[in-house]
Design an enzyme around this catalytic site. Structure first.
Site, mmCIF file in Angstrom:
data_model
loop_
_atom_site.group_PDB
_atom_site.id
_atom_site.type_symbol
_atom_site.label_atom_id
_atom_site.label_comp_id
_atom_site.label_asym_id
_atom_site.label_seq_id
_atom_site.Cartn_x
_atom_site.Cartn_y
_atom_site.Cartn_z
ATOM 1 C CG ASN A 1 -1.717 1.248 1.396
ATOM 2 O OD1 ASN A 1 -1.767 2.074 0.491
ATOM 3 N ND2 ASN A 1 -2.369 1.409 2.543
ATOM 4 N N GLY B 1 2.915 2.156 10.826
ATOM 5 C CA GLY B 1 3.917 3.217 10.699
ATOM 6 C C GLY B 1 4.657 3.530 11.989
ATOM 7 C CB SER C 1 5.534 -2.064 11.841
ATOM 8 O OG SER C 1 5.179 -0.728 12.135
ATOM 9 C CD GLU D 1 -3.289 -2.342 7.321
ATOM 10 O OE1 GLU D 1 -2.232 -2.617 6.756
ATOM 11 O OE2 GLU D 1 -3.873 -1.252 7.177
ATOM 12 C CD GLU E 1 -2.841 5.479 6.814
ATOM 13 O OE1 GLU E 1 -2.862 5.499 5.576
ATOM 14 O OE2 GLU E 1 -1.909 4.961 7.468
ATOM 15 C CG HIS F 1 -5.680 2.001 5.336
ATOM 16 N ND1 HIS F 1 -5.199 2.883 6.274
ATOM 17 C CD2 HIS F 1 -4.689 1.093 5.128
ATOM 18 C CE1 HIS F 1 -3.972 2.523 6.622
ATOM 19 N NE2 HIS F 1 -3.639 1.446 5.938
ATOM 20 C CE LYS G 1 -0.097 3.188 4.818
ATOM 21 N NZ LYS G 1 0.025 3.272 6.255
#
Ligand code: 13P
Length: 253
Positions: free
Chosen positions: A9, A173, A212, A167, A97, A95, A11
């Protein structure tokens, strides 16, 4: 029986030339891989160019989101048919985010997922708890709600096509990966809930871990029975790290 899927991904990273240069190099770096399905999810603007570049290779292309309507007055949105038109076969949906910054709810995610399936795109539906939720011991409650809410209303046939990505938000991250045992525990739980919803389809679907993931921790994660691949952010941006990750099974030899 379930073919592992390693998905990058990207992003909101990479211009078109940058994206092309990475996939060109990636194509040759992973040309010999047959035991793992490889997927790259660039930004909308690079999809068409990248998918042309990987034609006739073993790299698949996916989008990072879509809208559920086919066309019309929805400024700034991209429809399922448009995503398909660029050469994509996958699309990431919900996702964390998107949930956090763009207000996507389980209901919205469900609409998007159904629209993706209808047009023939494989949805990768993301679920995961925040750090606060884990600390409050409500991880399983959150995961069950997101799984049932986001994935409701499919036929058994459709249900078998879906990919789910677990996730944990606290692992994205941050360099803090869930341990293989922590991830396996949630993956097994997701499969159990999915079996309650869609019976045998639960054994067919791939459940990816994300947060990660890198070439150093991937093989331990992949040893777990319910972890069928990875959804990779940072480590997918560079050819060397992603190619190494995709070839995780060779590291064990
Ligand atoms: P990182 O691999 O950078 O933690 O990102 C994970 C992710 O959000 C993939 O969708």
């Amino acid at each position: 029986m379930r073919k592992p899927l390693m998905a990058g991904n990207w992003k909101m990273n990479k211009t078109i030339p940058e994206a092309i240069s990475v996939v060109k190099a990636l194509k040759s770096a992973v040309a010999d891989v047959t035991d793992v399905e490889i997927l790259i999810c660039p930004t909308f603007t690079a999809l068409y160019a990248v998918s042309n570049e990987v034609k006739d290779s073993n790299i698949n292309i996916g989008a990072q989101s879509l809208f559920w309507e086919t066309k019309g007055a929805f400024t700034g949105e991209v429809s399922p048919v448009m995503v398909k038109d660029t050469g994509c076969s996958y699309v990431i949906i919900g996702h964390s985010e998107r949930r956090q910054y763009f207000g996507e709810t389980d209901e919205i995610i469900n609409k998007k997922m159904k629209a993706a399936i209808t047009i023939g795109l494989t949805p990768i539906v993301c679920i995961g708890e925040t750090l606060k939720e884990r600390e409050c011991n409500i991880t399983f409650k959150v995961i069950e709600k997101q799984t049932r809410g986001g994935l409701t209303g499919l036929t058994l046939e459709q249900a078998a096509l879906v990919v789910i990505a677990y996730e944990p938000v606290w692992a994205i991250g941050t360099g803090k990966t869930a341990t293989p045992d922590q991830a396996q525990e949630v993956h097994a739980f997701v499969r159990k809930i999915y079996a309650e919803m869609y019976k045998d389809a639960a054994e067919k679907i791939r459940i990816l871990y994300g947060g990660s993931v890198n070439s150093g921790n991937v093989s331990e994660l992949m040893k777990k029975p319910d972890i069928d691949g990875g959804l990779v952010g940072g480590a997918s941006l560079e050819v060397e790290s992603f190619a190494k990750l995709v070839k995780y099974s060779k590291q064990q030899l």
